[in-house]
Design an enzyme around this catalytic site. Structure first.
Site, PDB file in Angstrom:
ATOM      1  N   ASN A  38      -5.624   4.625   1.747  1.00 50.81           N
ATOM      2  CA  ASN A  38      -4.270   4.091   1.922  1.00 50.81           C
ATOM      3  C   ASN A  38      -3.221   4.972   1.254  1.00 50.81           C
ATOM      4  O   ASN A  38      -3.557   5.705   0.323  1.00 50.81           O
ATOM      5  CB  ASN A  38      -4.202   2.682   1.323  1.00 50.81           C
ATOM      6  CG  ASN A  38      -4.700   1.632   2.301  1.00 50.81           C
ATOM      7  OD1 ASN A  38      -4.389   1.704   3.492  1.00 50.81           O
ATOM      8  ND2 ASN A  38      -5.458   0.676   1.796  1.00 50.81           N
TER       9      ASN A  38
ATOM     10  N   HIS B  64      -0.742  -0.243   9.119  1.00 53.39           N
ATOM     11  CA  HIS B  64      -1.793  -0.944   8.364  1.00 53.39           C
ATOM     12  C   HIS B  64      -1.178  -1.308   7.022  1.00 53.39           C
ATOM     13  O   HIS B  64      -1.097  -0.479   6.121  1.00 53.39           O
ATOM     14  CB  HIS B  64      -3.034  -0.074   8.154  1.00 53.39           C
ATOM     15  CG  HIS B  64      -3.976  -0.666   7.138  1.00 53.39           C
ATOM     16  ND1 HIS B  64      -4.656  -1.841   7.356  1.00 53.39           N
ATOM     17  CD2 HIS B  64      -4.306  -0.279   5.885  1.00 53.39           C
ATOM     18  CE1 HIS B  64      -5.371  -2.139   6.289  1.00 53.39           C
ATOM     19  NE2 HIS B  64      -5.174  -1.217   5.373  1.00 53.39           N
TER      20      HIS B  64
ATOM     21  N   ARG C  60       0.818  -1.217   0.000  1.00 51.01           N
ATOM     22  CA  ARG C  60       0.000   0.000   0.000  1.00 51.01           C
ATOM     23  C   ARG C  60       0.852   1.267   0.000  1.00 51.01           C
ATOM     24  O   ARG C  60       0.408   2.327  -0.448  1.00 51.01           O
ATOM     25  CB  ARG C  60      -0.909   0.012   1.233  1.00 51.01           C
ATOM     26  CG  ARG C  60      -1.931  -1.126   1.263  1.00 51.01           C
ATOM     27  CD  ARG C  60      -2.498  -1.240   2.678  1.00 51.01           C
ATOM     28  NE  ARG C  60      -3.393  -2.369   2.894  1.00 51.01           N
ATOM     29  CZ  ARG C  60      -2.999  -3.618   3.102  1.00 51.01           C
ATOM     30  NH1 ARG C  60      -1.696  -3.942   3.055  1.00 51.01           N
ATOM     31  NH2 ARG C  60      -3.879  -4.575   3.339  1.00 51.01           N
TER      32      ARG C  60
ATOM     33  N   ARG D 212      -8.957  -9.744  10.973  1.00 51.35           N
ATOM     34  CA  ARG D 212      -8.440 -10.869  10.166  1.00 51.35           C
ATOM     35  C   ARG D 212      -7.761 -11.892  11.061  1.00 51.35           C
ATOM     36  O   ARG D 212      -7.902 -13.100  10.857  1.00 51.35           O
ATOM     37  CB  ARG D 212      -7.490 -10.344   9.087  1.00 51.35           C
ATOM     38  CG  ARG D 212      -8.243  -9.602   7.985  1.00 51.35           C
ATOM     39  CD  ARG D 212      -7.342  -8.917   6.976  1.00 51.35           C
ATOM     40  NE  ARG D 212      -8.161  -8.324   5.920  1.00 51.35           N
ATOM     41  CZ  ARG D 212      -7.877  -7.224   5.237  1.00 51.35           C
ATOM     42  NH1 ARG D 212      -6.733  -6.574   5.471  1.00 51.35           N
ATOM     43  NH2 ARG D 212      -8.695  -6.754   4.306  1.00 51.35           N
TER      44      ARG D 212
HETATM   45  P1  NAD Z   1     -11.207   3.276  -6.125  1.00 52.41           P
HETATM   46  O1  NAD Z   1      -9.974   3.583  -6.875  1.00 52.41           O
HETATM   47  O2  NAD Z   1     -12.184   2.303  -6.707  1.00 52.41           O
HETATM   48  O3  NAD Z   1     -12.016   4.625  -5.848  1.00 52.41           O
HETATM   49  C1  NAD Z   1     -11.426   5.793  -5.441  1.00 52.41           C
HETATM   50  C2  NAD Z   1     -12.467   6.894  -5.618  1.00 52.41           C
HETATM   51  O4  NAD Z   1     -11.913   8.111  -5.106  1.00 52.41           O
HETATM   52  C3  NAD Z   1     -12.850   7.149  -7.074  1.00 52.41           C
HETATM   53  O5  NAD Z   1     -14.263   7.098  -7.206  1.00 52.41           O
HETATM   54  C4  NAD Z   1     -12.299   8.544  -7.351  1.00 52.41           C
HETATM   55  O6  NAD Z   1     -13.091   9.293  -8.250  1.00 52.41           O
HETATM   56  C5  NAD Z   1     -12.331   9.155  -5.958  1.00 52.41           C
HETATM   57  N1  NAD Z   1     -11.414  10.293  -5.800  1.00 52.41           N
HETATM   58  C6  NAD Z   1     -10.112  10.380  -6.171  1.00 52.41           C
HETATM   59  N2  NAD Z   1      -9.618  11.585  -5.848  1.00 52.41           N
HETATM   60  C7  NAD Z   1     -10.617  12.279  -5.263  1.00 52.41           C
HETATM   61  C8  NAD Z   1     -10.725  13.584  -4.715  1.00 52.41           C
HETATM   62  N3  NAD Z   1      -9.696  14.421  -4.708  1.00 52.41           N
HETATM   63  N4  NAD Z   1     -11.907  13.947  -4.203  1.00 52.41           N
HETATM   64  C9  NAD Z   1     -12.973  13.117  -4.209  1.00 52.41           C
HETATM   65  N5  NAD Z   1     -12.927  11.873  -4.698  1.00 52.41           N
HETATM   66  C10 NAD Z   1     -11.765  11.459  -5.229  1.00 52.41           C
HETATM   67  O7  NAD Z   1     -10.767   2.795  -4.662  1.00 52.41           O
HETATM   68  P2  NAD Z   1     -11.567   1.930  -3.563  1.00 52.41           P
HETATM   69  O8  NAD Z   1     -11.396   0.497  -3.864  1.00 52.41           O
HETATM   70  O9  NAD Z   1     -12.923   2.472  -3.328  1.00 52.41           O
HETATM   71  O10 NAD Z   1     -10.634   2.275  -2.293  1.00 52.41           O
HETATM   72  C11 NAD Z   1     -10.593   3.597  -1.803  1.00 52.41           C
HETATM   73  C12 NAD Z   1      -9.417   3.788  -0.857  1.00 52.41           C
HETATM   74  O11 NAD Z   1      -9.627   2.999   0.324  1.00 52.41           O
HETATM   75  C13 NAD Z   1      -8.061   3.327  -1.430  1.00 52.41           C
HETATM   76  O12 NAD Z   1      -7.035   4.230  -1.044  1.00 52.41           O
HETATM   77  C14 NAD Z   1      -7.871   1.986  -0.768  1.00 52.41           C
HETATM   78  O13 NAD Z   1      -6.520   1.588  -0.721  1.00 52.41           O
HETATM   79  C15 NAD Z   1      -8.445   2.275   0.584  1.00 52.41           C
HETATM   80  N6  NAD Z   1      -8.774   1.096   1.394  1.00 52.41           N
HETATM   81  C16 NAD Z   1      -8.378   1.124   2.677  1.00 52.41           C
HETATM   82  C17 NAD Z   1      -8.652   0.054   3.508  1.00 52.41           C
HETATM   83  C18 NAD Z   1      -8.175   0.114   4.924  1.00 52.41           C
HETATM   84  O14 NAD Z   1      -8.188  -0.867   5.620  1.00 52.41           O
HETATM   85  N7  NAD Z   1      -7.760   1.256   5.406  1.00 52.41           N
HETATM   86  C19 NAD Z   1      -9.349  -1.048   3.013  1.00 52.41           C
HETATM   87  C20 NAD Z   1      -9.769  -1.032   1.683  1.00 52.41           C
HETATM   88  C21 NAD Z   1      -9.462   0.054   0.874  1.00 52.41           C
END
Ligand code: NAD
Length: 318
Positions: free
Chosen positions: A125, A180, A93, A156
């Site tokens: 992330n 994480h 990540r 998990r």
């Molecule tokens: P994704 O790429 O499918 O979606 C990201 C979304 O963010 C898109 O719809 C995009 O248009 C939007 N976006 C980008 N820049 C933006 C901005 N400046 N303002 C508003 N919207 C914006 O990703 P996803 O699968 O939905 O995952 C989202 C995030 O969550 C990722 O960074 C992923 O790594 C993270 N995540 C974290 C965990 C955790 O445990 N912390 C778990 C799963 C996913």
């Protein structure tokens, strides 16, 4: 007394949509606004979930696409904006650090125009990088910025250990701490199942092979990438984690959970955000616990600090 209010979700893709639907089903909001660069996506998700409000199983929650003005009277802002790692990519990540540092700065500079009161739930992330950036670049109350962090890895761990012994995952206590991501580690010194004692579990459950802790720990890290490679993204587990924190805050639970925040000198650390056990109440993170860790676990916590600091340095974050 609890006040069920407005939640703003920023980022309406896989994770934002899952958070939207869990918050709706658990009735943790009376109104939900969705914001995304791609507003069609936000509109579509808001409509789809709104259609379900007709069901007798639903509480009629007002769900709509939003703007940053919606933050003004929000109780919670959940941040899921920015790309994720994709199937087949290098499983780390931290390589998202530069990109999502920019996304976090752009999102947060909008939020602070409207509020410093809302509880911020961080999901984007690399989680610890994102949490550090918004906490240190903006003058927002630190107690109100909660990084979901290793509660997901802790869930998990519960699942994997429970599968191993064929028991209820809620019987597993203890923490995964640190980053994480790839340097998350099981603080085995804190782990127990149903108060039976970690060292006695193999005997109680009549296992002839000794529990392979290394293998379990490796499985906790790898399983996230398995989900990404199998279904394309992870979203359900993290949505449950976000709801757990929201509920702890809404109900002023004083519950202790691992989550990420800027380290405030615990273990001599202050240049990163990492997950350690913290107490959650209606005021957000009200205490952090410097759990006594044996040398090998302390070494792993230091390794997490190094990785997150290196990623911050790489993204030009002081
Ligand atoms: P994704 O790429 O499918 O979606 C990201 C979304 O963010 C898109 O719809 C995009 O248009 C939007 N976006 C980008 N820049 C933006 C901005 N400046 N303002 C508003 N919207 C914006 O990703 P996803 O699968 O939905 O995952 C989202 C995030 O969550 C990722 O960074 C992923 O790594 C993270 N995540 C974290 C965990 C955790 O445990 N912390 C778990 C799963 C996913």
């Amino acid at each position: 007394s609890i006040h069920i209010g407005k939640v703003v979700i920023i980022g309406a893709s896989h994770v934002g949509a899952a958070v939207l639907n869990k918050i709706t089903d658990f009735q943790l909001a009376s109104e939900i606004a969705l914001i995304d660069l791609d507003m069609d996506r936000a509109r579509g998700e808001a409509l789809d979930t709104s259609h379900a409000m007709s069901s007798p199983y639903s509480t009629n929650i007002k769900i709509h696409p939003g703007t940053y003005e919606d933050c003004r009277d929000a109780s919670f802002i959940v941040i899921t904006a920015g790309p994720s790692i994709l199937p087949g990519e290098t499983p780390d990540r931290l390589k998202l650090a530069s990109t999502n540092t920019k996304v976090m700065r752009s999102v947060f500079s909008e939020i602070v125009k409207y509020t410093k009161d809302a509880m911020i739930i961080m999901i984007t992330n690399p989680l610890d990088v994102a949490t550090y950036v918004v906490s240190t670049d903006f003058d927002y109350p630190r107690a109100k910025i909660l990084g979901t962090g290793t509660l997901l890895e802790t869930y998990r761990l519960r699942y994997i250990l429970a599968e191993h012994y064929d028991i209820d995952p809620k019987n597993v206590q203890g923490y995964v701490l640190g980053e994480h991501g790839n340097d998350a580690f099981v603080a085995w010194s804190t782990v127990n199942c149903a108060s039976l004692g970690l060292d006695h579990l193999d005997a109680y459950f009549e296992r002839s092979e000794k529990l392979d802790r290394c293998n379990i720990e490796h499985g906790i890290i790898q399983t996230a990438y398995d989900v990404v490679n199998l279904k394309g993204y992870t979203n359900t587990g993290i949505a449950m984690v976000a709801c757990r924190f929201i509920k702890a805050i809404l109900y002023n639970e004083h519950t202790i959970l691992p989550c990420s925040a800027v380290m405030d000198g615990a273990y001599g650390m202050c240049d990163v955000a990492l997950s350690i056990p913290r107490m959650i109440s209606q005021d957000g993170i009200v205490r952090s616990f410097e759990v006594r860790l044996p040398d090998d676990e302390m070494e792993k916590l230091l390794r997490s600090q190094k990785s997150v600091r290196a990623a911050l340095d790489g993204a030009g974050v002081k």
